[in-house]
Design a protein around this motif. Structure first.
Motif, short mmCIF file in Angstrom:
data_model
loop_
_atom_site.label_atom_id
_atom_site.label_comp_id
_atom_site.label_asym_id
_atom_site.label_seq_id
_atom_site.Cartn_x
_atom_site.Cartn_y
_atom_site.Cartn_z
N ALA A 61 44.52 -39.94 21.18
CA ALA A 61 43.87 -40.22 19.92
C ALA A 61 44.76 -39.71 18.78
CB ALA A 61 42.51 -39.53 19.85
N ASP A 62 44.74 -40.40 17.67
CA ASP A 62 45.57 -40.01 16.54
C ASP A 62 45.31 -38.57 16.10
OD1 ASP A 62 45.53 -43.26 14.86
OD2 ASP A 62 46.80 -42.48 16.47
N SER A 63 44.09 -38.13 16.25
CA SER A 63 43.71 -36.81 15.78
C SER A 63 44.34 -35.67 16.58
CB SER A 63 42.18 -36.65 15.80
OG SER A 63 41.67 -36.84 17.10
N VAL A 64 44.81 -35.96 17.80
CA VAL A 64 45.39 -34.92 18.64
C VAL A 64 46.85 -35.15 18.96
CG1 VAL A 64 43.12 -34.54 19.68
CG2 VAL A 64 44.82 -35.94 20.88
N LYS A 65 47.37 -36.28 18.58
CA LYS A 65 48.76 -36.63 18.88
C LYS A 65 49.71 -35.59 18.30
CE LYS A 65 49.33 -40.94 18.94
NZ LYS A 65 49.47 -42.37 18.54
#
Length: 121
Positions: A61-65
């Motif tokens: 997910a973009d939030s954890v990349k």
């Protein structure tokens, strides 16, 4: 029957790290793709990360990349989620799944009961 159990959750300060582990049992075949999702109170469950056979493909997910890393150990049939630079918004119950489908749809595949991750400021 397939059982999925997560471990490694806990309370950590912002900026800290945790490693979650997941070891399914009751299977005699490949559990891939494997992955993680999470759900905070009052919010919808969301995809976090997934990994294909032998780590050939990973998705985040973009939030954890850039902060989280998913990995697996074929010999142990285990999947891990290394979480670095944790933020308060990462606070959630984290779920591990095997044989997952459609970006971690919780109605598909096999999922555990979750492990709580709390990040304090």
């Amino acid at each position: 029957q397939v059982q999925v159990v997560e471990s490694g959750g806990g309370l950590v300060q912002a900026g800290g790290s945790l490693r979650l582990s997941c070891a399914p049992s009751g299977r005699t075949f490949s559990s891939y793709p494997m992955g993680w999702s999470r759900q905070a109170p009052g919010k919808e469950r969301e995809f976090v990360a997934a990994i294909g056979w032998s780590g050939g493909s990973t998705y985040y997910a973009d939030s954890v990349k850039g902060r989280f890393t998913i990995s697996s150990d074929n010999a142990k049939n285990t999947v891990y989620l290394q979480m670095n630079s944790l933020k308060p918004e990462d606070t959630a119950v984290y779920y591990c799944g095997v044989e997952i489908k459609d970006r971690g749809d919780p109605s598909k595949g096999y999922w555990g009961q979750g492990t709580q991750v709390t990040v304090s400021s």
